[in-house]
Motif scaffolding. Structure first.
Motif, PDB file in Angstrom:
ATOM      1  N   LEU A  20      12.119 -10.660 -21.183  1.00  0.00           N
ATOM      2  CA  LEU A  20      12.923 -11.772 -21.685  1.00  0.00           C
ATOM      3  C   LEU A  20      13.484 -12.591 -20.523  1.00  0.00           C
ATOM      4  CD1 LEU A  20      15.026 -10.056 -24.524  1.00  0.00           C
ATOM      5  CD2 LEU A  20      12.834 -11.256 -24.717  1.00  0.00           C
ATOM      6  N   SER A  21      13.698 -13.867 -20.763  1.00  0.00           N
ATOM      7  CA  SER A  21      14.373 -14.702 -19.773  1.00  0.00           C
ATOM      8  C   SER A  21      15.846 -14.298 -19.725  1.00  0.00           C
ATOM      9  CB  SER A  21      14.258 -16.179 -20.151  1.00  0.00           C
ATOM     10  OG  SER A  21      15.014 -16.449 -21.328  1.00  0.00           O
ATOM     11  N   ASN A  22      16.563 -14.790 -18.735  1.00  0.00           N
ATOM     12  CA  ASN A  22      17.988 -14.464 -18.632  1.00  0.00           C
ATOM     13  C   ASN A  22      18.759 -14.924 -19.871  1.00  0.00           C
ATOM     14  OD1 ASN A  22      17.970 -13.163 -16.137  1.00  0.00           O
ATOM     15  ND2 ASN A  22      18.110 -15.087 -15.006  1.00  0.00           N
ATOM     16  N   GLU A  24      17.502 -15.449 -22.909  1.00  0.00           N
ATOM     17  CA  GLU A  24      17.088 -14.616 -24.043  1.00  0.00           C
ATOM     18  C   GLU A  24      17.720 -13.233 -23.972  1.00  0.00           C
ATOM     19  OE1 GLU A  24      12.596 -16.502 -24.724  1.00  0.00           O
ATOM     20  OE2 GLU A  24      12.910 -14.804 -23.360  1.00  0.00           O
ATOM     21  N   TRP A 176      17.229 -12.690  -7.959  1.00  0.00           N
ATOM     22  CA  TRP A 176      17.238 -14.045  -7.430  1.00  0.00           C
ATOM     23  C   TRP A 176      17.571 -14.035  -5.942  1.00  0.00           C
ATOM     24  CZ3 TRP A 176      19.030 -18.820 -10.532  1.00  0.00           C
ATOM     25  CH2 TRP A 176      18.518 -18.783 -11.840  1.00  0.00           C
ATOM     26  N   TYR A 184      19.206 -23.919  -8.200  1.00  0.00           N
ATOM     27  CA  TYR A 184      19.606 -24.067  -9.603  1.00  0.00           C
ATOM     28  C   TYR A 184      20.869 -24.914  -9.701  1.00  0.00           C
ATOM     29  CZ  TYR A 184      20.816 -22.977 -14.426  1.00  0.00           C
ATOM     30  OH  TYR A 184      21.130 -23.089 -15.764  1.00  0.00           O
TER      31      TYR A 184
END
Length: 244
Positions: A20-22, A24, A176, A184
């Protein structure tokens, strides 16, 4: 079905978040533990990214910060800008007044420079005890920890069980790089502490934080007078720095 937070469910919960993405992942955790998921922000680079992810995507996560009473004015400035930008109210936890008064009366304003024990006592009063109150009754604690921040954080998993607080800790930015965090912030025009532009990578209390020089370790600016490569204030260790 709500998953009860015990160490035995760590593996299954990790599987649910896999791939999952962060956004999600945090949304899934918020659905699994409604009203029992919080994010602690120090208003630094990493935490501003996570605040943006939570607020911009309207993920139901409570955001709080610890005001030790010794913060930089720039930190308060980015705090206000963050509230205004996202239309939120970051919850605030302060240290117990009687404990601060006793410390300041008995040992003065700079006792942390005198010994590691004194520094940990100050961190315990100003940070650890308020954190314990903020986390009471919670099931998920989101943090801005990244693996490259220090040697003792490199072995941490993105999701882990915190035995001391009896909850799960989720570190969405664990893998990261610092460059990715800064990129970002730039791309999404996220409010950030101007001290970062002056060499302050990790920002805490004013008496205990300095800018770092080129080539220095990420944590070199925190408690720089201590000769210890694994310096922590007690928030992300199992060390019992303070007991109420």
């Amino acid at each position: 079905m709500i998953v009860e937070p015990t160490p035995h469910t760590l593996e299954s919960l990790t599987e649910q978040l896999h791939g999952l993405s962060n956004v999600e992942a945090m949304r899934t955790l918020a659905e699994l533990f409604p009203g029992q998921i919080v994010f602690s922000t120090s208003l630094g680079y990493e935490d501003q990214v996570i605040t943006d992810l939570i607020a911009s995507n309207e993920i139901p996560v409570r955001i709080f910060t610890l005001d030790t009473g010794r913060m930089f004015s720039e930190t308060y400035s980015v705090w206000k800008k963050t509230n205004d930008r996202y239309g939120i109210h970051i919850e605030t936890y302060y240290p117990q007044a009687d404990a601060v008064e006793k410390l300041m009366t008995g040992k003065g304003p700079y006792s942390m420079y005198e010994s590691v024990e004194n520094r940990k006592e100050c961190c315990g009063i100003r940070k650890v005890e308020p954190l314990n109150r903020a986390l009471k009754g919670q099931k998920i604690w989101i943090t801005g920890i990244r693996a490259e921040q220090s040697a003792n954080r490199q072995g941490m998993a993105q999701l882990e069980w915190d035995e001391a607080h009896q909850l799960f800790k989720f570190h969405p930015l664990m893998d990261w790089t610092f460059d990715e965090v800064k990129q970002y912030v730039k791309e999404h025009n996220v409010p950030y502490n101007p001290l970062h532009d002056r060499g302050f990578v990790s920002i805490g209390c004013q008496p205990c934080t300095r800018a770092i020089q080129e080539g220095e370790d990420f944590r070199a600016g925190r408690w720089w007078w201590e000769d210890n490569s694994k310096k922590e204030c007690g928030l992300h260790t199992h060390e019992e720095v303070f007991k109420a």
